[in-house]
Scaffold this active site. Structure first.
Site, mmCIF file in Angstrom:
data_model
loop_
_atom_site.group_PDB
_atom_site.id
_atom_site.type_symbol
_atom_site.label_atom_id
_atom_site.label_comp_id
_atom_site.label_asym_id
_atom_site.label_seq_id
_atom_site.Cartn_x
_atom_site.Cartn_y
_atom_site.Cartn_z
ATOM 1 N N GLU A 174 -39.373 -28.724 -26.151
ATOM 2 C CA GLU A 174 -39.054 -29.283 -24.844
ATOM 3 C C GLU A 174 -38.062 -30.433 -24.988
ATOM 4 O O GLU A 174 -38.171 -31.238 -25.899
ATOM 5 C CB GLU A 174 -40.356 -29.787 -24.207
ATOM 6 C CG GLU A 174 -40.224 -30.235 -22.779
ATOM 7 C CD GLU A 174 -41.588 -30.572 -22.162
ATOM 8 O OE1 GLU A 174 -42.520 -29.751 -22.250
ATOM 9 O OE2 GLU A 174 -41.699 -31.672 -21.616
ATOM 10 N N ASP A 187 -36.786 -33.383 -22.495
ATOM 11 C CA ASP A 187 -37.363 -33.966 -21.288
ATOM 12 C C ASP A 187 -36.581 -35.131 -20.704
ATOM 13 O O ASP A 187 -36.258 -36.068 -21.431
ATOM 14 C CB ASP A 187 -38.669 -34.625 -21.748
ATOM 15 C CG ASP A 187 -39.863 -34.037 -21.121
ATOM 16 O OD1 ASP A 187 -39.744 -33.396 -20.091
ATOM 17 O OD2 ASP A 187 -40.941 -34.249 -21.701
ATOM 18 N N ASN A 200 -37.755 -37.358 -23.961
ATOM 19 C CA ASN A 200 -38.625 -37.003 -25.075
ATOM 20 C C ASN A 200 -38.116 -35.692 -25.670
ATOM 21 O O ASN A 200 -37.429 -34.922 -24.997
ATOM 22 C CB ASN A 200 -40.069 -36.851 -24.581
ATOM 23 C CG ASN A 200 -41.103 -37.016 -25.687
ATOM 24 O OD1 ASN A 200 -40.777 -37.104 -26.875
ATOM 25 N ND2 ASN A 200 -42.375 -37.053 -25.299
ATOM 26 N N GLU A 251 -37.631 -37.700 -17.702
ATOM 27 C CA GLU A 251 -38.647 -38.040 -16.713
ATOM 28 C C GLU A 251 -38.238 -39.324 -16.007
ATOM 29 O O GLU A 251 -38.010 -40.348 -16.657
ATOM 30 C CB GLU A 251 -40.017 -38.228 -17.370
ATOM 31 C CG GLU A 251 -40.636 -36.896 -17.760
ATOM 32 C CD GLU A 251 -42.084 -37.009 -18.177
ATOM 33 O OE1 GLU A 251 -42.857 -36.102 -17.862
ATOM 34 O OE2 GLU A 251 -42.437 -38.002 -18.844
ATOM 35 N N ARG A 294 -41.827 -38.612 -29.071
ATOM 36 C CA ARG A 294 -40.497 -39.140 -29.383
ATOM 37 C C ARG A 294 -39.895 -39.784 -28.138
ATOM 38 O O ARG A 294 -38.746 -39.550 -27.793
ATOM 39 C CB ARG A 294 -39.580 -38.018 -29.880
ATOM 40 C CG ARG A 294 -40.032 -37.380 -31.187
ATOM 41 C CD ARG A 294 -38.962 -36.435 -31.725
ATOM 42 N NE ARG A 294 -39.320 -35.882 -33.012
ATOM 43 C CZ ARG A 294 -39.958 -34.729 -33.182
ATOM 44 N NH1 ARG A 294 -40.287 -33.985 -32.144
ATOM 45 N NH2 ARG A 294 -40.251 -34.301 -34.400
ATOM 46 N N GLU A 295 -40.675 -40.603 -27.464
ATOM 47 C CA GLU A 295 -40.210 -41.182 -26.204
ATOM 48 C C GLU A 295 -39.162 -42.277 -26.408
ATOM 49 O O GLU A 295 -39.297 -43.118 -27.291
ATOM 50 C CB GLU A 295 -41.376 -41.802 -25.416
ATOM 51 C CG GLU A 295 -42.431 -40.833 -24.966
ATOM 52 C CD GLU A 295 -43.531 -40.640 -26.004
ATOM 53 O OE1 GLU A 295 -43.410 -41.163 -27.129
ATOM 54 O OE2 GLU A 295 -44.515 -39.952 -25.671
#
Ligand SMILES: *[C@@H]1O[C@H](CO)[C@@H](O)[C@H](O)[C@H]1NC(C)=O
Ligand SMILES: *[C@@H]1O[C@H](CO)[C@@H](O)[C@H](O)[C@H]1NC(C)=O
Ligand SMILES: *[C@@H]1O[C@H](CO)[C@@H](O)[C@H](O)[C@H]1NC(C)=O
Length: 295
Positions: free
Chosen positions: A101, A103, A120, A105, A129-130
């Protein structure tokens, strides 16, 4: 105010807001949930779609087919006014084998306070892995382009075609990479009030419902769709196509000097959180890919 200064030093980044004609939404996407909250403004032409979050339900869509490599983007205008507690997610994900994924957000905020963009990367089932940044513009005032450039060497997270994040192919040192599973494009809006805004302290004010992010200008003209997911021939076609396509050739195989500068500016002026420096999470040792996450 700190943010005002950041706006000034990033003005060179502001995008032109001319709207590009999108293909018809329903040609490429279907609604995954919350159909009653999905609207097509603009006289039902299908060029714009609004998702909606109400007390009853959020809503979301998914592309009809996945992609294997490419430059993929869409323009989004986020929920304005008091969007605290709402999360608008926009991501690419594989649906089988080992979860992958990419991401975006968008964490809403009370009126006048900045959104946070959290990104992420999940590879083979593992995320954690933000990165979190503030944007250099108000993402609720107009449509801005969010996308990825994804090839055999790297994944770039792009905002108005500026790089905000890179994930390099480092399989040579044992870091897994996203290079064998096609990914669908998704978006949804949902209730994230338990954690999203000021760590969950700001709840959704339902007086403002429906909360509606708006989408347009879906662009995959330079990407490789996998239209037949029951066979692998499309997928193999994408592996050979990547070497012949703009997204899989120089200068897109490594960071350009402009992109290096972009990333430095993000790191110095907009970064709020980076998992790579959160060593408590990783028993004192940053994950291996971190060495190359910032130029
Ligand atoms: C919301 O605004 C507050 C105050 O400016 C800020 O600390 C926070 O990072 C903002 N964003 C979110 C998602 O909490
Ligand atoms: C779509 O994206 C490509 C880059 O991948 C770009 O060259 C093209 O101008 C975009 N098309 C529109 C209509 O914006
Ligand atoms: C999809 O691929 C499978 C396996 O290669 C093949 O049998 C099928 O005919 C293909 N479907 C279409 C619509 O091309």
């Amino acid at each position: 105010m700190k943010l005002a200064l950041l706006f000034v030093c990033f003005t060179a980044f502001s995008a032109s807001s001319s709207l590009v004609q999108a293909s018809k939404f329903w040609d490429d996407f279907y609604v995954t949930f919350g159909q009653q909250n999905v609207k097509y403004p603009g006289r039902n032409t299908g060029e714009i779609v609004d998702l909606g979050l109400t007390r009853e339900t959020g809503s979301g869509f998914r592309s009809k087919y996945p992609f294997m490599f490419g430059h993929l983007s869409m323009k989004v205008r986020l929920v304005g006014k008091n969007s605290a507690g709402t999360v608008t997610s926009y991501y690419m994900a594989s649906t089988f084998k080992k979860w992958c994924e990419l991401d975006f957000e968008f964490l809403g905020n009370v009126s006048g306070q900045p959104y946070i963009l959290q990104t992420n990367v999940f590879v083979e089932g593992k995320g954690d892995r933000e990165q979190r940044i503030y944007l250099w513009f108000d993402p609720t005032a107009d449509y801005h382009e969010y996308g990825v450039l994804w090839n055999q060497n790297l994944v770039l997270f792009l905002v108005d075609n500026r790089v905000i994040r890179v994930y390099h192919n480092q399989k040579n040192v044992g870091v897994p990479y996203l290079d064998y599973q096609p990914m669908y494009i998704y978006s949804s809006i949902w209730n994230g009030e338990s954690w999203a805004t000021r760590g969950g302290r700001e709840k959704i004010n339902w007086a403002g419902q429906p909360f509606q992010p708006s989408y347009t200008a879906f662009n995959v003209s330079d990407a490789c769709p996998v239209k037949n997911t029951s066979g692998y021939s499309d997928l193999h076609g994408c592996y050979s196509k990547v070497y012949r396509s703009p997204y899989g050739r120089r200068p897109n195989l490594a960071l350009t000097q402009t992109q290096i500068n972009d990333l430095r500016r993000i790191k110095n002026g907009f970064l709020i959180y980076d998992y790579c420096t959160d060593l408590k999470r990783f028993k004192g040792v940053a994950p291996r890919e971190c060495a190359k996450n910032w130029p």
